[in-house]
Design a protein around this motif. Structure first.
Motif, PDB file in Angstrom:
ATOM      1  N   GLN A   1       0.831  -1.198   0.000  1.00  0.00           N
ATOM      2  CA  GLN A   1       0.000   0.000   0.000  1.00  0.00           C
ATOM      3  C   GLN A   1       0.872   1.258   0.000  1.00  0.00           C
ATOM      4  N   TRP A   2       0.227   2.390  -0.302  1.00  0.00           N
ATOM      5  CA  TRP A   2       0.940   3.666  -0.393  1.00  0.00           C
ATOM      6  C   TRP A   2       0.510   4.592   0.735  1.00  0.00           C
ATOM      7  N   GLU A   3       1.492   5.317   1.281  1.00  0.00           N
ATOM      8  CA  GLU A   3       1.202   6.308   2.309  1.00  0.00           C
ATOM      9  C   GLU A   3       1.778   7.647   1.898  1.00  0.00           C
ATOM     10  N   LYS A   4       1.008   8.703   2.139  1.00  0.00           N
ATOM     11  CA  LYS A   4       1.461  10.052   1.794  1.00  0.00           C
ATOM     12  C   LYS A   4       2.607  10.453   2.722  1.00  0.00           C
ATOM     13  N   VAL A   5       3.663  11.009   2.145  1.00  0.00           N
ATOM     14  CA  VAL A   5       4.793  11.499   2.940  1.00  0.00           C
ATOM     15  C   VAL A   5       4.363  12.773   3.663  1.00  0.00           C
ATOM     16  N   VAL A   6       4.676  12.872   4.928  1.00  0.00           N
ATOM     17  CA  VAL A   6       4.334  14.070   5.703  1.00  0.00           C
ATOM     18  C   VAL A   6       5.626  14.788   6.087  1.00  0.00           C
ATOM     19  N   VAL A   7       5.516  16.089   6.239  1.00  0.00           N
ATOM     20  CA  VAL A   7       6.682  16.889   6.622  1.00  0.00           C
ATOM     21  C   VAL A   7       6.998  16.618   8.088  1.00  0.00           C
ATOM     22  N   GLU A   8       8.198  16.187   8.333  1.00  0.00           N
ATOM     23  CA  GLU A   8       8.600  15.896   9.714  1.00  0.00           C
ATOM     24  C   GLU A   8       8.771  17.192  10.497  1.00  0.00           C
ATOM     25  N   ALA A   9       8.613  17.099  11.783  1.00  0.00           N
ATOM     26  CA  ALA A   9       8.733  18.281  12.648  1.00  0.00           C
ATOM     27  C   ALA A   9      10.095  18.941  12.448  1.00  0.00           C
ATOM     28  N   GLY A  10      10.053  20.229  12.180  1.00  0.00           N
ATOM     29  CA  GLY A  10      11.293  20.986  11.999  1.00  0.00           C
ATOM     30  C   GLY A  10      11.856  20.945  10.596  1.00  0.00           C
ATOM     31  N   ALA A  11      11.281  20.117   9.728  1.00  0.00           N
ATOM     32  CA  ALA A  11      11.794  20.003   8.356  1.00  0.00           C
ATOM     33  C   ALA A  11      11.178  21.078   7.469  1.00  0.00           C
ATOM     34  N   GLU A  12      11.912  21.439   6.425  1.00  0.00           N
ATOM     35  CA  GLU A  12      11.419  22.409   5.455  1.00  0.00           C
ATOM     36  C   GLU A  12      10.533  21.705   4.434  1.00  0.00           C
ATOM     37  N   PRO A  13       9.390  22.300   4.073  1.00  0.00           N
ATOM     38  CA  PRO A  13       8.585  21.722   2.989  1.00  0.00           C
ATOM     39  C   PRO A  13       9.375  21.716   1.682  1.00  0.00           C
ATOM     40  N   GLN A  14       9.346  20.584   0.978  1.00  0.00           N
ATOM     41  CA  GLN A  14      10.059  20.457  -0.291  1.00  0.00           C
ATOM     42  C   GLN A  14       9.071  19.976  -1.358  1.00  0.00           C
ATOM     43  N   ASN A  15       8.892  20.786  -2.395  1.00  0.00           N
ATOM     44  CA  ASN A  15       8.022  20.448  -3.510  1.00  0.00           C
ATOM     45  C   ASN A  15       8.875  20.468  -4.774  1.00  0.00           C
ATOM     46  N   ALA A  16       9.148  19.293  -5.322  1.00  0.00           N
ATOM     47  CA  ALA A  16      10.105  19.176  -6.430  1.00  0.00           C
ATOM     48  C   ALA A  16       9.704  20.024  -7.624  1.00  0.00           C
ATOM     49  N   GLN A  17       8.432  19.987  -7.992  1.00  0.00           N
ATOM     50  CA  GLN A  17       7.992  20.731  -9.169  1.00  0.00           C
ATOM     51  C   GLN A  17       8.029  22.236  -8.926  1.00  0.00           C
ATOM     52  N   LYS A  18       7.618  22.682  -7.742  1.00  0.00           N
ATOM     53  CA  LYS A  18       7.691  24.107  -7.417  1.00  0.00           C
ATOM     54  C   LYS A  18       9.139  24.587  -7.422  1.00  0.00           C
ATOM     55  N   TYR A  19      10.035  23.761  -6.921  1.00  0.00           N
ATOM     56  CA  TYR A  19      11.454  24.108  -6.918  1.00  0.00           C
ATOM     57  C   TYR A  19      11.960  24.339  -8.337  1.00  0.00           C
ATOM     58  N   LEU A  20      11.591  23.464  -9.256  1.00  0.00           N
ATOM     59  CA  LEU A  20      12.058  23.588 -10.639  1.00  0.00           C
ATOM     60  C   LEU A  20      11.463  24.818 -11.319  1.00  0.00           C
ATOM     61  N   ILE A  21      10.201  25.133 -11.017  1.00  0.00           N
ATOM     62  CA  ILE A  21       9.592  26.355 -11.557  1.00  0.00           C
ATOM     63  C   ILE A  21      10.348  27.579 -11.055  1.00  0.00           C
ATOM     64  N   ALA A  22      10.578  27.637  -9.745  1.00  0.00           N
ATOM     65  CA  ALA A  22      11.276  28.791  -9.160  1.00  0.00           C
ATOM     66  C   ALA A  22      12.684  28.921  -9.726  1.00  0.00           C
ATOM     67  N   GLN A  23      13.341  27.777  -9.908  1.00  0.00           N
ATOM     68  CA  GLN A  23      14.699  27.788 -10.445  1.00  0.00           C
ATOM     69  C   GLN A  23      14.726  28.360 -11.857  1.00  0.00           C
ATOM     70  N   LYS A  24      13.749  27.981 -12.684  1.00  0.00           N
ATOM     71  CA  LYS A  24      13.709  28.472 -14.065  1.00  0.00           C
ATOM     72  C   LYS A  24      13.365  29.957 -14.115  1.00  0.00           C
ATOM     73  N   ILE A  25      12.397  30.377 -13.288  1.00  0.00           N
ATOM     74  CA  ILE A  25      12.015  31.796 -13.282  1.00  0.00           C
ATOM     75  C   ILE A  25      13.199  32.665 -12.888  1.00  0.00           C
ATOM     76  N   SER A  26      14.041  32.156 -12.001  1.00  0.00           N
ATOM     77  CA  SER A  26      15.206  32.935 -11.544  1.00  0.00           C
ATOM     78  C   SER A  26      16.231  33.167 -12.643  1.00  0.00           C
ATOM     79  N   THR A  27      16.143  32.401 -13.738  1.00  0.00           N
ATOM     80  CA  THR A  27      17.120  32.568 -14.827  1.00  0.00           C
ATOM     81  C   THR A  27      16.691  33.623 -15.845  1.00  0.00           C
ATOM     82  N   VAL A  28      15.456  34.095 -15.726  1.00  0.00           N
ATOM     83  CA  VAL A  28      14.947  35.061 -16.719  1.00  0.00           C
ATOM     84  C   VAL A  28      15.456  36.463 -16.399  1.00  0.00           C
TER      85      VAL A  28
END
Length: 687
Positions: free
Chosen positions: A660-687
Motif C-alpha cells: 500500500q501507499w502512504e502520503k509522505v508528511v513533513v517531519e517536525a522541523g523540516a522544510e517543505p520540499q516540492n520538487a515541481q515548485k522548486y524547478l519552476i522557481a529555479q527556471k524563473i530565476s534565470t529570466v
C-alpha cells in the motif's frame, strides 16, 4: 542470472497497482491546500483514467475470465480473484469520488460563484429559459427509440450518454410502450452556460441531462414518463491486429470502427433508478451486479472540464522558459556545434525543438530530416513544419506509430498530411510499436555531412510538453548521431539488428544491458564498495528486473525507485528488499521522465530513455536509451531530476512493505520540499 520464481509475496499485482495510482490522483481532489478548480480537475482526470482502466485493463481480465483462460501473471493470482478485489476497491473509490464532489468541491465552487445545475437543482426561475432552449436546440436533434418487438434494444456507442425512460399510456399507433431509450446526441454540449439574467451569475452551467429530464414528457406526446434515468455503458476498446496484415493503415481503420461497439464491461446509472430497470439493462449488456455502478451525481465527470476565468482558483500561471543559450539570435545549429543542450519540460519550453525543425525546413544546407512520431496530432506545429520541409525539397522521413492507443485515427490523418506533402511515411514494424523519440537532421557543412540529433523521454506533442515532465537532449555527438542513423535504417529498411556504440535499444539490447548494470552494482557492493541505483520511470512490472533489484538489495546496494504509477516490486521486506525505497510523485504536472542512474564504481552512469521498465517496452516496442555524457548535464539531471524528487515531502507517496501507499508528511522541523515548485522557481530565476 538464475530464474527467479515470483509469487504474490514478491510481485504486487499490476492491475491493483495501477488502480492504486488512480487513487493517488483522486487524493489530490481531497487536498484542501490545492486551488479549488485544480481539485475539480483531479476529479476529472480520475474519471478519464478510470474509463481507460475499464476499457483496457478490466476488459482484458473479463475476456480472460469469459474464455476460462489461465492468466500467466507473476503473482499467480486467479483472474476471478483479481476482478473481485478490483470491483470492491473501485466501488469504494467511486463512492469517495462523488462524496468529494457533492460535499466538498461543488459546495466550495458555489461559494465562489461557480455553479453546476443538475435536475434536482432546477428552480422556477429557470423553467422558462430551459423550455425555450429545449424546444429550439435540443428536441430537434433527439431521437427517442421505443423498446418493443419492432424496435429492439439499440446498439449504443462506447461511453455515450443515454436515458432509459419508463412510460405509461399508449402511443399514436395504440401500442402500450413501457420503456424507451433516448440517446443524447454527441453533437450537443453536455454543459450549457445559462444567461446571467436567468441565474444571476455569469458562471452557472446546466447539464444537458437536466434539460432533457425536465422535458422528457415532450418526447412522448399522449403518454406519461414515470421515470427518466441517465446511464452510460463502457466497452472493451482494445485493438487487436493480426501480425500478417497486408496494409496496417487499412486494417487499423477497420478495427477502429469496431472499438465503439466492443463487449460491455461497465454500466453506470443514476442511483435512484429502480432495480427492475437496472436488471433489464444488466441483462441487455450481459453484465452482473459486479459491473454495475450506481452514480450519485453527474455520470462522466470529464464533462465538467470547462474553462473559467478565475486565475485565483487555479495554479499560478507558468510560462515555460526558453533556455539562455537559445535567447540570442544565434542559429540552433551553431549552438549545438559547441555544446549539447538538455531541455527539461515543462520547466523548459518545447519551442526549441520546433525551432530546430523550422530552421532545418528552411536551411538550404539541410538535406534530410528523419523523425519518429507517436502522438503529435494533425494540427501540431511539428507536423506542419515537416510537411513544409518536404515541400521545400528536403528528404523527410516520418516513422509514424499508428497504434498509439486512442490516437490511432489522429495518426492516420498525420500520415496522410505528410504523404501528400511528399514525405516518406513508414509505419514501423508490425508487432513492435515504435515508441522511440528521435529526430535526425543531416546538414552539409564545409563539404561534409554532419548530423544533429534530438532524443527524448516524451512524445513530440507541444500540449503534452506543457503538462508532462520530460527530458530532451539535443546533440551532435558522433556516436549518438550514428546510432540514431542506424536505428532509422533499422526501422525503414531490412537487415540484421543494428550494432550501436552509445545507445541501448529495445527490443534488442536494453533489457540485457539493464540486467548487467544492476549486476555490476551487486558485484561492487559485495566487494565492499559504495553501490547505488536510482530509477525514475512511469511503471515497473518486468519480472526479471524486479528479481535483479531484489538481488541488489540483498547485496547491500542502495536502491531508490521513483515510480509514477504501476510498481509490482514490493519494497522494505526484511531479507528481500529492505534496501529498496519506492516513491511516487503526484503533483501539478504528470511525471513522465525516464531516468536510470548507476553508481558504476564512481563512474556514475546516467541514462534517459523512452522506455519504462515493463515487458511491453523492453520486448515489444522499439525504444531508445541514451547516455548523458557531458558531466554538467549529468550533474543537472542528478540534482534536479532525481535527488530533488527524493527530497520531496509535499507531493510524494511511499510504498509500504504490504504493497500500500502512504502520503509522505513533513517531519517536525523540516522544510517543505516540492520538487515541481522548486524547478519552476529555479527556471524563473534565470529570466
Amino acid at each position: 542470472m538464475p530464474h527467479f520464481q515470483h509469487s504474490s509475496e514478491t510481485y504486487y499485482n499490476r492491475e491493483l497497482s495501477l488502480l492504486d495510482f488512480n487513487r493517488r490522483v483522486l487524493a489530490q481532489a481531497l487536498d484542501s491546500s490545492l486551488p479549488l478548480l485544480e481539485r475539480l480537475n483531479f476529479l476529472i482526470i480520475f474519471s478519464r483514467n478510470l474509463d481507460e482502466f475499464f476499457e483496457i485493463r478490466i476488459a482484458g481480465l473479463m475476456k480472460q475470465r469469459d474464455l476460462n483462460a489461465i492468466a500467466r501473471t507473476p503473482d499467480a493470482i486467479p483472474t476471478e480473484v483479481v476482478l473481485d478485489e478490483l470491483s470492491q476497491v473501485i466501488h469504494d473509490t467511486v463512492a469517495q469520488q462523488y462524496q468529494t464532489l457533492n460535499h466538498a468541491v461543488l459546495p466550495a465552487l458555489q461559494s465562489e460563484g461557480i455553479r453546476f445545475i443538475q435536475f434536482k437543482d432546477i428552480l422556477e426561475k429557470h423553467r422558462a429559459w430551459i423550455s425555450h432552449y429545449f424546444s429550439k436546440e435540443v428536441q430537434p436533434v433527439l431521437t427517442p427509440i421505443s423498446l418493443d418487438p419492432s424496435h429492439p434494444f439499440p446498439r449504443l456507442v462506447n461511453k455515450s450518454l443515454n436515458f432509459i425512460v419508463s412510460l405509461e399510456g399508449k402511443d399514436a399507433f395504440g401500442r402500450a410502450i413501457e420503456m424507451a431509450i433516448v440517446p443524447a446526441p454527441r453533437s450537443l454540449p453536455r454543459l450549457i452556460k445559462m444567461p446571467v439574467e436567468v441565474e444571476g451569475s455569469a458562471e452557472t452551467q446546466i447539464f444537458l441531462t437536466a434539460i432533457i429530464q425536465q422535458h422528457i414528457n415532450d418526447l412522448f406526446p399522449g403518454m406519461k414518463a414515470t421515470g427518466c434515468y441517465a446511464f452510460r455503458v463502457t466497452r472493451n476498446a482494445d485493438l487487436v491486429l493480426a501480425e500478417d496484415v497486408d496494409d496496417l493503415a487499412v486494417a487499423l481503420k477497420d478495427e477502429l470502427s469496431s472499438r465503439r461497439f466492443g463487449r460491455a464491461v461497465r454500466l453506470e446509472i443514476e442511483d435512484d433508478c429502480p432495480q427492475s430497470i437496472i436488471d433489464y439493462l444488466l441483462d441487455e449488456f450481459d453484465l452482473s451486479e459486479q459491473e454495475l455502478y450506481r452514480i450519485d451525481g453527474p455520470i462522466n465527470l470529464s464533462r465538467l472540464s470547462t474553462s473559467f476565468n478565475r486565475p485565483e482558483l487555479k495554479y499560478p500561471v507558468y510560462t515555460p522558459i526558453i533556455p539562455k543559450v537559445f535567447r540570442k539570435q544565434t542559429a540552433i545549429f551553431d549552438v549545438l556545434k559547441t555544446q549539447d543542450v538538455l531541455l527539461h519540460h515543462p520547466f523548459d519550453s518545447f519551442q526549441p525543438v520546433i525551432n530546430l525543425l523550422r530552421e532545418a525546413a528552411k536551411d538550404p544546407q539541410v538535406l534530410a530530416i528523419k523523425q519518429t512520431l507517436y502522438r503529435s496530432g494533425p494540427d501540431s506545429d511539428i507536423v506542419q513544419v515537416l510537411a513544409e520541409a518536404a515541400r521545400n525539397g528536403k528528404e523527410v522521413t516520418a516513422v509514424i506509430e499508428l497504434r498509439a492507443r486512442f490516437d490511432e485515427e489522429s495518426n492516420i490523418t498525420v500520415a496522410n498530411i505528410l504523404q501528400e506533402a511528399g514525405a516518406v511515411v513508414v509505419y514501423g514494424i508490425v508487432g513492435y510499436k515504435t515508441h522511440a523519440k528521435m529526430i535526425l537532421i543531416v546538414r552539409r557543412e564545409n563539404n561534409q555531412l554532419l548530423r544533429y540529433a534530438h532524443l527524448g523521454t516524451g512524445n513530440y506533442h507541444a500540449g503534452n510538453a506543457r503538462m508532462y515532465t520530460d527530458y530532451g537532449l539535443m546533440t551532435t555527438h558522433p556516436d549518438i548521431c550514428e546510432d540514431v542513423h542506424r536505428m532509422f535504417q533499422e526501422l525503414t529498411g531490412m537487415g540484421k539488428m543494428a550494432k550501436l556504440k552509445a545507445l541501448l535499444h529495445a527490443p534488442f539490447t536494453l533489457h540485457t544491458e539493464l540486467l548487467k548494470l544492476i549486476e555490476q552494482e551487486v558485484v561492487a557492493a559485495q566487494a565492499g564498495k559504495y553501490a547505488r541505483i536510482i530509477v525514475k520511470v512511469n511503471a515497473l512490472t518486468e519480472p526479471q528486473l524486479i528479481a535483479a533489484l531484489y538481488r541488489a538489495s540483498q547485496a547491500g546496494v542502495r536502491v531508490d525507485l521513483i515510480i509514477r504509477s504501476i510498481c509490482c516490486l514490493i519494497p522494505q521486506v526484511k531479507g528481500m528488499s529492505e534496501n529498496i525505497h519506492v516513491r511516487s510523485i503526484v503533483g501539478r504536472f504528470l511525471e513522465h521522465t525516464r531516468v536510470y542512474y548507476f553508481e558504476h564504481a564512481g563512474e556514475k552512469r546516467l541514462y534517459c530513455a523512452s522506455a519504462d521498465w515493463m515487458g511491453r517496452n523492453l520486448f515489444s516496442r522499439v525504444e531508445t536509451c541514451f547516455p548523458i555524457l557531458e558531466s554538467r548535464l549529468k550533474k543537472r539531471i542528478m540534482k534536479d531530476g532525481l535527488l530533488n524528487y527524493l527530497d520531496d515531502n509535499q507531493n510524494a507517496w511511499e510504498m509500504q512493505s504490504h504493497g500500500q501507499w502512504e502520503k509522505v508528511v513533513v517531519e517536525a522541523g523540516a522544510e517543505p520540499q516540492n520538487a515541481q515548485k522548486y524547478l519552476i522557481a529555479q527556471k524563473i530565476s534565470t529570466v
